[in-house]
Design an enzyme around this catalytic site. Structure first.
Site, PDB file in Angstrom:
ATOM      1  N   SER A 147       0.850  -1.179   0.000  1.00 38.22           N
ATOM      2  CA  SER A 147       0.000   0.000   0.000  1.00 38.22           C
ATOM      3  C   SER A 147       0.889   1.233   0.000  1.00 38.22           C
ATOM      4  O   SER A 147       1.912   1.270   0.697  1.00 38.22           O
ATOM      5  CB  SER A 147      -0.909   0.007   1.237  1.00 38.22           C
ATOM      6  OG  SER A 147      -1.781   1.124   1.210  1.00 38.22           O
TER       7      SER A 147
ATOM      8  N   HIS B   2       2.383  12.174  -1.071  1.00 38.96           N
ATOM      9  CA  HIS B   2       1.922  13.550  -0.902  1.00 38.96           C
ATOM     10  C   HIS B   2       3.016  14.502  -1.388  1.00 38.96           C
ATOM     11  O   HIS B   2       4.000  14.750  -0.681  1.00 38.96           O
ATOM     12  CB  HIS B   2       1.607  13.843   0.565  1.00 38.96           C
ATOM     13  CG  HIS B   2       0.439  13.091   1.110  1.00 38.96           C
ATOM     14  ND1 HIS B   2      -0.858  13.360   0.716  1.00 38.96           N
ATOM     15  CD2 HIS B   2       0.360  12.076   2.010  1.00 38.96           C
ATOM     16  CE1 HIS B   2      -1.687  12.544   1.360  1.00 38.96           C
ATOM     17  NE2 HIS B   2      -0.976  11.758   2.144  1.00 38.96           N
TER      18      HIS B   2
ATOM     19  N   HIS C 277      -2.550   7.343  -4.496  1.00 37.50           N
ATOM     20  CA  HIS C 277      -2.646   6.186  -3.602  1.00 37.50           C
ATOM     21  C   HIS C 277      -2.746   4.938  -4.467  1.00 37.50           C
ATOM     22  O   HIS C 277      -3.342   4.953  -5.552  1.00 37.50           O
ATOM     23  CB  HIS C 277      -3.901   6.307  -2.721  1.00 37.50           C
ATOM     24  CG  HIS C 277      -4.403   4.998  -2.200  1.00 37.50           C
ATOM     25  ND1 HIS C 277      -5.401   4.276  -2.839  1.00 37.50           N
ATOM     26  CD2 HIS C 277      -4.035   4.260  -1.125  1.00 37.50           C
ATOM     27  CE1 HIS C 277      -5.626   3.170  -2.168  1.00 37.50           C
ATOM     28  NE2 HIS C 277      -4.829   3.126  -1.130  1.00 37.50           N
TER      29      HIS C 277
ATOM     30  N   ARG D 254      -3.145  -6.392  -3.145  1.00 38.42           N
ATOM     31  CA  ARG D 254      -3.207  -7.334  -2.028  1.00 38.42           C
ATOM     32  C   ARG D 254      -3.754  -8.699  -2.459  1.00 38.42           C
ATOM     33  O   ARG D 254      -4.433  -8.823  -3.477  1.00 38.42           O
ATOM     34  CB  ARG D 254      -4.090  -6.758  -0.920  1.00 38.42           C
ATOM     35  CG  ARG D 254      -5.512  -6.429  -1.363  1.00 38.42           C
ATOM     36  CD  ARG D 254      -6.287  -5.637  -0.326  1.00 38.42           C
ATOM     37  NE  ARG D 254      -7.634  -5.334  -0.793  1.00 38.42           N
ATOM     38  CZ  ARG D 254      -7.951  -4.270  -1.525  1.00 38.42           C
ATOM     39  NH1 ARG D 254      -7.026  -3.400  -1.857  1.00 38.42           N
ATOM     40  NH2 ARG D 254      -9.206  -4.067  -1.912  1.00 38.42           N
TER      41      ARG D 254
ATOM     42  N   HIS E 221      -5.933   7.708 -16.907  1.00 36.23           N
ATOM     43  CA  HIS E 221      -6.961   6.727 -17.245  1.00 36.23           C
ATOM     44  C   HIS E 221      -6.595   5.910 -18.484  1.00 36.23           C
ATOM     45  O   HIS E 221      -6.999   4.747 -18.590  1.00 36.23           O
ATOM     46  CB  HIS E 221      -8.307   7.423 -17.413  1.00 36.23           C
ATOM     47  CG  HIS E 221      -8.969   7.752 -16.104  1.00 36.23           C
ATOM     48  ND1 HIS E 221      -9.759   6.861 -15.439  1.00 36.23           N
ATOM     49  CD2 HIS E 221      -8.901   8.861 -15.320  1.00 36.23           C
ATOM     50  CE1 HIS E 221     -10.182   7.398 -14.302  1.00 36.23           C
ATOM     51  NE2 HIS E 221      -9.672   8.613 -14.208  1.00 36.23           N
TER      52      HIS E 221
ATOM     53  N   HIS F 247     -20.541  12.488   3.037  1.00 36.76           N
ATOM     54  CA  HIS F 247     -20.925  13.664   3.820  1.00 36.76           C
ATOM     55  C   HIS F 247     -20.584  14.970   3.118  1.00 36.76           C
ATOM     56  O   HIS F 247     -21.063  16.023   3.505  1.00 36.76           O
ATOM     57  CB  HIS F 247     -20.258  13.620   5.195  1.00 36.76           C
ATOM     58  CG  HIS F 247     -18.754  13.636   5.146  1.00 36.76           C
ATOM     59  ND1 HIS F 247     -18.021  12.619   4.604  1.00 36.76           N
ATOM     60  CD2 HIS F 247     -17.859  14.560   5.569  1.00 36.76           C
ATOM     61  CE1 HIS F 247     -16.732  12.898   4.696  1.00 36.76           C
ATOM     62  NE2 HIS F 247     -16.606  14.070   5.283  1.00 36.76           N
TER      63      HIS F 247
ATOM     64  N   GLY G  94      -5.123  -5.601  14.304  1.00 39.62           N
ATOM     65  CA  GLY G  94      -4.002  -5.420  15.215  1.00 39.62           C
ATOM     66  C   GLY G  94      -2.712  -5.056  14.517  1.00 39.62           C
ATOM     67  O   GLY G  94      -1.625  -5.358  15.011  1.00 39.62           O
ATOM     68  N   GLY G  95      -2.820  -4.404  13.367  1.00 41.26           N
ATOM     69  CA  GLY G  95      -1.632  -3.988  12.634  1.00 41.26           C
ATOM     70  C   GLY G  95      -0.884  -2.868  13.341  1.00 41.26           C
ATOM     71  O   GLY G  95      -1.343  -2.311  14.340  1.00 41.26           O
ATOM     72  N   ARG G  96       0.251  -2.515  12.802  1.00 44.11           N
ATOM     73  CA  ARG G  96       1.094  -1.475  13.393  1.00 44.11           C
ATOM     74  C   ARG G  96       0.503  -0.099  13.066  1.00 44.11           C
ATOM     75  O   ARG G  96       0.402   0.286  11.899  1.00 44.11           O
ATOM     76  CB  ARG G  96       2.513  -1.590  12.856  1.00 44.11           C
ATOM     77  CG  ARG G  96       3.500  -0.599  13.457  1.00 44.11           C
ATOM     78  CD  ARG G  96       4.911  -0.960  13.006  1.00 44.11           C
ATOM     79  NE  ARG G  96       5.897  -0.067  13.565  1.00 44.11           N
ATOM     80  CZ  ARG G  96       6.407   0.986  12.909  1.00 44.11           C
ATOM     81  NH1 ARG G  96       5.996   1.252  11.676  1.00 44.11           N
ATOM     82  NH2 ARG G  96       7.321   1.747  13.476  1.00 44.11           N
TER      83      ARG G  96
END
Length: 304
Positions: free
Chosen positions: A92, A96, A106, A110, A144, A174, A257-259
């Site tokens: 991943s 920026h 981004h 996986r 694209h 939102h 429970g990842g870092r």
């Protein structure tokens, strides 16, 4: 070499390629490499660059995690796998840039395996998307075009399907606006068997740098002032809102429970919010909202 090891080998090599390319494009900063272990099983390598000449911050993380029970976020659409053990490998990244005329980007690639026996399942997921601040049609069209070229060998409808999914996924409900100009988003890919599905993941993964590199090179020396920088920081707030409210990868990482540092390295180093702010009509800032932050057929625009 089993299936998971094949994917793991590819993803680790992809991480190294992207890290090397980002360092070359920046020309100044280098990535810090941070090995970590997950108490529940597995670990990974987080590579983080900060304070560069071109990139204010970039994170490219690899993880290989496993456990005895799937997190709720991973079984929301697969209730039959609730309570099953799992194993996942992934890369991943979030970049920026410092210059507001270079888009944030981004990407995620996986592979999941879950369950045993009759409940055994596997699938690929991932994609990439682009979040500009001062957008250029030619850059978005190029982005694209590369995405479509990666998809075309796998079916005439693949690009349109995953482009649409990307528009729908990277959407701030939102705010009633898309996070950026989209790209590809796919999940649950396993049709056609492992080899064909893995080939698709590699095609999309290999196309990320050709999609992003030319945009960086074209815009990295574009002149900007304080007002453009302030707008960039304001729009980064939308990025933070999406990642913390909606992003499934963030939720999965926390629930599994990842870092924490590795999960939240996707957030920008500097950001600002302003109450009820709206751009002046007719400005470049307003054009982002009116011309870019809505789903469009960018390939048709490129053909006109």
């Amino acid at each position: 070499m089993n299936e998971l090891e094949q994917v793991k080998e590819y993803l680790q090599a992809l991480q190294k390629r992207i890290v090397a390319e980002v360092e070359q494009l920046d020309g100044q900063a280098r990535f810090r490499r941070d090995e970590w272990q997950r108490p529940g099983g597995g670990g990974g390598t987080s590579c983080v660059l900060s304070g560069g000449a071109v990139f204010e911050q970039a994170g490219v993380g690899f993880s290989h995690v496993f456990g005895e029970q799937m997190p709720p976020s991973a079984t929301k659409n697969r209730p039959d796998l609730a309570g099953c053990g799992f194993e996942a490998v992934g890369v991943s990244l979030v970049i920026h840039p410092l210059n507001p005329y270079i888009p944030t980007t981004h990407a995620n690639f996986r592979f999941f395996k879950a369950g045993n026996g009759d409940k055994a399942a596997w699938w690929f997921g991932g994609g990439f998307d682009l979040t500009p601040y001062y957008a250029f049609e030619e850059d978005v069209v190029h982005w694209h075009q590369v995405a479509k070229a990666a998809c075309d060998p796998f079916g005439d409808d693949v690009y349109n399907k995953y482009k649409k999914w990307c528009d729908e996924y990277f959407y701030l409900k939102h705010r009633d606006e898309t996070r950026g100009v989209g790209g590809l988003f796919f999940d649950d890919v396993n049709e056609g068997g492992f080899e064909r599905s893995f080939e698709f993941l590699q095609a999309v993964g290999d196309s990320f740098l050709p999609a992003y590199r030319p945009i960086v090179r074209k815009r990295k020396d574009h002149r900007y002032g304080e007002s453009q920088r302030e707008f960039q920081l304001y729009r980064r707030g939308r990025y933070v809102e999406f990642n913390l409210l909606f992003d499934r990868g963030t939720v999965f990482g926390i629930q599994s429970g990842g870092r924490t540092e590795s999960i939240l390295m996707s957030l920008p180093p500097r950001v600002r919010w302003e109450y009820d702010w709206h751009p002046e009509p007719g400005t470049a800032e307003a054009r982002l909202y009116t011309d870019f932050l809505l789903p469009r057929d960018w390939l048709k625009i490129g053909a006109d």
